[in-house]
Design a protein around this motif. Structure first.
Motif, PDB file in Angstrom:
ATOM      1  N   SER A   5      44.832   8.315 125.342  1.00 48.44           N
ATOM      2  CA  SER A   5      46.020   8.837 126.042  1.00 48.44           C
ATOM      3  C   SER A   5      46.292   8.027 127.310  1.00 48.44           C
ATOM      4  O   SER A   5      47.441   7.740 127.654  1.00 48.44           O
ATOM      5  CB  SER A   5      45.812  10.298 126.447  1.00 48.44           C
ATOM      6  OG  SER A   5      45.527  11.063 125.326  1.00 48.44           O
ATOM      7  N   LEU A  41      49.756   6.012 128.593  1.00 46.86           N
ATOM      8  CA  LEU A  41      50.328   6.422 129.879  1.00 46.86           C
ATOM      9  C   LEU A  41      50.426   5.216 130.825  1.00 46.86           C
ATOM     10  O   LEU A  41      51.463   4.959 131.444  1.00 46.86           O
ATOM     11  CB  LEU A  41      49.446   7.521 130.499  1.00 46.86           C
ATOM     12  CG  LEU A  41      49.911   8.056 131.847  1.00 46.86           C
ATOM     13  CD1 LEU A  41      51.231   8.816 131.703  1.00 46.86           C
ATOM     14  CD2 LEU A  41      48.850   8.983 132.475  1.00 46.86           C
ATOM     15  N   VAL A  59      51.229  14.973 133.794  1.00 46.41           N
ATOM     16  CA  VAL A  59      51.268  14.645 132.362  1.00 46.41           C
ATOM     17  C   VAL A  59      50.637  15.776 131.561  1.00 46.41           C
ATOM     18  O   VAL A  59      49.572  16.289 131.923  1.00 46.41           O
ATOM     19  CB  VAL A  59      50.580  13.275 132.081  1.00 46.41           C
ATOM     20  CG1 VAL A  59      49.177  13.199 132.641  1.00 46.41           C
ATOM     21  CG2 VAL A  59      50.531  12.985 130.576  1.00 46.41           C
ATOM     22  N   THR A 109      49.525  16.459 127.595  1.00 48.59           N
ATOM     23  CA  THR A 109      49.383  15.756 126.317  1.00 48.59           C
ATOM     24  C   THR A 109      49.349  16.739 125.144  1.00 48.59           C
ATOM     25  O   THR A 109      48.903  17.880 125.278  1.00 48.59           O
ATOM     26  CB  THR A 109      48.087  14.923 126.266  1.00 48.59           C
ATOM     27  OG1 THR A 109      46.964  15.818 126.218  1.00 48.59           O
ATOM     28  CG2 THR A 109      47.960  14.002 127.460  1.00 48.59           C
ATOM     29  N   GLN A 130      47.703  16.084 121.612  1.00 51.59           N
ATOM     30  CA  GLN A 130      46.907  15.019 121.006  1.00 51.59           C
ATOM     31  C   GLN A 130      46.522  15.325 119.560  1.00 51.59           C
ATOM     32  O   GLN A 130      46.147  16.449 119.219  1.00 51.59           O
ATOM     33  CB  GLN A 130      45.652  14.769 121.861  1.00 51.59           C
ATOM     34  CG  GLN A 130      46.015  14.347 123.277  1.00 51.59           C
ATOM     35  CD  GLN A 130      44.832  13.962 124.147  1.00 51.59           C
ATOM     36  OE1 GLN A 130      44.890  14.162 125.348  1.00 51.59           O
ATOM     37  NE2 GLN A 130      43.782  13.402 123.573  1.00 51.59           N
ATOM     38  N   ALA A 163      46.660  16.069 134.978  1.00 53.04           N
ATOM     39  CA  ALA A 163      46.754  16.030 133.511  1.00 53.04           C
ATOM     40  C   ALA A 163      46.360  17.376 132.896  1.00 53.04           C
ATOM     41  O   ALA A 163      45.421  18.033 133.361  1.00 53.04           O
ATOM     42  CB  ALA A 163      45.840  14.931 132.968  1.00 53.04           C
ATOM     43  N   CYS A 191      45.610  18.727 128.898  1.00 57.30           N
ATOM     44  CA  CYS A 191      45.462  18.157 127.550  1.00 57.30           C
ATOM     45  C   CYS A 191      45.325  19.238 126.489  1.00 57.30           C
ATOM     46  O   CYS A 191      44.592  20.210 126.669  1.00 57.30           O
ATOM     47  CB  CYS A 191      44.235  17.249 127.504  1.00 57.30           C
ATOM     48  SG  CYS A 191      44.407  15.833 128.599  1.00 57.30           S
ATOM     49  N   HIS A 223      49.392  10.515 119.637  1.00 57.20           N
ATOM     50  CA  HIS A 223      49.348  11.419 120.791  1.00 57.20           C
ATOM     51  C   HIS A 223      50.711  11.402 121.495  1.00 57.20           C
ATOM     52  O   HIS A 223      51.247  10.335 121.812  1.00 57.20           O
ATOM     53  CB  HIS A 223      48.299  10.960 121.809  1.00 57.20           C
ATOM     54  CG  HIS A 223      46.875  11.069 121.327  1.00 57.20           C
ATOM     55  ND1 HIS A 223      46.497  11.743 120.196  1.00 57.20           N
ATOM     56  CD2 HIS A 223      45.725  10.588 121.885  1.00 57.20           C
ATOM     57  CE1 HIS A 223      45.180  11.680 120.060  1.00 57.20           C
ATOM     58  NE2 HIS A 223      44.690  10.974 121.064  1.00 57.20           N
ATOM     59  N   GLU A 256      52.866  12.573 124.919  1.00 53.96           N
ATOM     60  CA  GLU A 256      52.605  12.938 126.314  1.00 53.96           C
ATOM     61  C   GLU A 256      53.938  13.228 126.997  1.00 53.96           C
ATOM     62  O   GLU A 256      54.877  12.431 126.895  1.00 53.96           O
ATOM     63  CB  GLU A 256      51.887  11.788 127.042  1.00 53.96           C
ATOM     64  CG  GLU A 256      50.640  11.340 126.302  1.00 53.96           C
ATOM     65  CD  GLU A 256      49.884  10.199 126.988  1.00 53.96           C
ATOM     66  OE1 GLU A 256      49.781  10.206 128.221  1.00 53.96           O
ATOM     67  OE2 GLU A 256      49.403   9.317 126.273  1.00 53.96           O
TER      68      GLU A 256
END
Ligand code: NAP
Length: 348
Positions: A151, A155, A173, A175, A177, A232, A234, A243, A245
Motif C-alpha cells: 500500500s 501511495l 489515507v 485502504t 486491501q 492511515a 487499513c 489495493h 486507497e
C-alpha cells in the motif's frame, strides 16, 4: 547478452509465484535457483506447487523442474529476491548479504534500518547511497535493498510529485486491501466472505512510518525523514487482487485542480532509462466510477498506480483514489524494477 542468474527465496508463496511469472521471459535476468522452507526443499517446484499455483496459466516451463533448496547462502546466482515470510526473513537476508549476494526484499524486516535503502526507483533512487555505508558498517560483501509495503508503494508513487511541487503537510489515507495481500492460504474464507475486516496487523504503522522514510531526503549519509503528518486506516476487503486507497492531502502551496492533475500526469522520471519493466508510473482515470480493482488492477501490466476521482476536499485540499496491484508493483514487479535500476546504475 548473458543473463544475470537470480534466485527467489520464498518461491512457493504468492509473491514468489509472481516473481516466477514476471521473470519467465525477462531480457536481463534468468531464474536459476528457487528456495523455500525445509518442508519444500529437495522437491521439484512442480511437485510442491500441485494445487498451490495460484496464477493464471501454467508454471513456466523453465522452472517446473528446478529443485527447491533451503534458504542458505550456497545458491548459484548473484541476486536473490526475497519473498519470505517476515517471521524468518530478517536473519536469512543478512546471511545472504554477508556472503556477497545482492538481496532485494519484499519483507518488512529491514525496511526501517537506517543503513538500508527503502526504495521506489522513481521516488528515491538517491537512497542507494546507503549501500556503501551498509556494507562498511556491517562487513557485508553484498547488500540488502528493501521494497516498501504494497500500500505504501502506491501511495508514495502518487505523493512524490505532489510533495516535490507543492509540499505536502498532511495525508489521511484509508485502504481497502485485497485478500492476496495476506499471502497463501492467508485469511480464512469464513472471515472475509461478505465482510470487511478493519484490522491488518502492523499495516497502519508501516504506511505511516515507511512513507516518511521514502519521502525523506538523503543528507550527510543519512535520511532525514519527511515532515508530513500521515494518518492511515487499513481494512481487508473481499477482493482478490488490487489495493484501493482513499487519500486526502493538505499542501503548503495551493495548486489549481489543473495544476494538481498536471503534476501527477507529468511524473515519469525513469522514462529515458529504458528499463524492461518501466511504465509511466501514474495513470489518471477521468470516469467518475473508476478506478475499480477488477477492471483496472492490471492496467500497464500491473506496474502503475491508478488515480481517479480527483476532487477538492473540504477538510484538507484535495482528495482522490489510488488503486495499485499489490503483488506486481506492490510486490515482485516493484522489486524487479529495483534490480533493473541497480543494473542500469552499474551497482550490479
Ligand atoms: P506467503 O504466500 O505466505 O509465502 C511465504 C513464503 O515464505 C513461502 O514461500 C514459504 O515457503 C516461505 N517460508 C515460510 N517459512 C519459511 C522458513 N522457515 N524458511 C524458509 N522459507 C519459509 O506470503 P506472500 O504473500 O508471498 O508474502 C511474502 C513476503 O512479501 C511477506 O514478507 C509479505 O509481507 C511480503 N509482501 C506481500 C505482498 C502481497 O501482496 N502478498 C505484497 C508485498 C509484500 P513454504 O511454502 O516452503 O512454507
Amino acid at each position: 547478452m548473458n543473463k544475470i542468474p537470480v534466485g527467489i527465496l520464498g518461491a512457493t508463496g504468492i509473491v514468489g509465484q509472481r516473481y516466477i511469472k514476471l521473470l519467465s521471459n525477462h531480457p536481463w535476468f534468468e531464474v536459476t535457483e528457487l528456495a523455500a522452507s525445509e518442508k519444500s526443499a529437495g522437491k521439484k517446484y512442480e511437485e510442491v506447487m500441485k494445487n498451490r499455483w495460484k496464477l493464471e496459466g501454467e508454471i513456466p516451463h523453465k522452472v517446473k523442474n528446478l529443485v527447491l533448496k533451503e534458504c542458505k547462502p550456497n545458491l548459484e546466482c548473484k541476486i536473490v529476491f526475497s519473498a519470505l515470510d517476515a517471521s524468518v526473513a530478517g536473519p536469512i537476508e543478512e546471511e545472504f548479504a554477508k556472503e556477497g549476494y545482492v538481496v532485494i526484499s519484499n519483507a518488512r524486516n529491514h525496511r526501517m534500518d537506517e543503513d538500508v535503502p527503502l526504495l521506489i526507483p522513481e521516488v528515491n533512487p538517491e537512497s542507494l547511497q546507503l549501500i556503501e555505508i551498509q556494507k562498511r558498517r556491517r562487513g557485508f560483501k553484498g547488500f540488502i535493498v528493501t521494497h516498501p509495503n504494497c500500500s505504501t508503494t502506491h501511495l508514495c508513487l502518487v505523493l512524490k510529485p505532489l510533495h516535490e511541487k507543492f509540499k505536502i503537510r498532511k495525508v489521511i489515507v484509508t485502504t481497502m486491501q485485497a485478500i492476496s495481500g495476506a499471502g497463501y492460504p492467508g485469511i480464512a474464507s469464513l472471515d472475509i466472505v461478505d465482510n470487511i475486516i478493519p484490522y491488518i496487523p502492523l499495516e497502519e504503522d508501516k504506511i505511516e512510518n515507511e512513507t516518511l522514510k521514502i519521502l525523506g531526503k538523503m543528507e550527510g549519509g543519512r535520511i532525514n525523514y519527511a515532515n508530513i503528518a500521515v494518518s492511515a486506516t487499513c481494512n481487508r476487503v473481499f477482493v482478490s487482487d488490487g489495493h484501493m486507497e482513499s487519500v486526502s492531502v493538505e499542501l503548503e502551496n495551493k495548486p489549481s485542480i489543473d495544476e494538481f492533475i498536471g503534476c501527477l500526469d507529468e511524473f515519469d522520471p525513469l522514462k529515458n532509462y529504458h528499463l524492461p519493466s518501466h511504465v509511466k508510473p501514474i495513470i489518471i482515470l477521468r470516469e467518475e466510477d473508476r478506478p475499480q480493482p477488477r477492471l483496472d488492477r492490471n492496467l500497464a501490466n500491473g506496474m502503475a498506480s491508478i488515480v481517479g476521482k480527483i476532487r477538492r476536499c473540504k477538510v484538507l485540499d484535495y482528495k482522490f483514489l489510488v488503486l495499485g496491484n499489490n503483488t506486481i508493483r506492490g510486490g515482485a514487479g516493484g522489486a524487479i524494477l529495483i534490480a533493473e535500476l541497480l543494473k542500469y546504475m552499474n551497482i550490479i
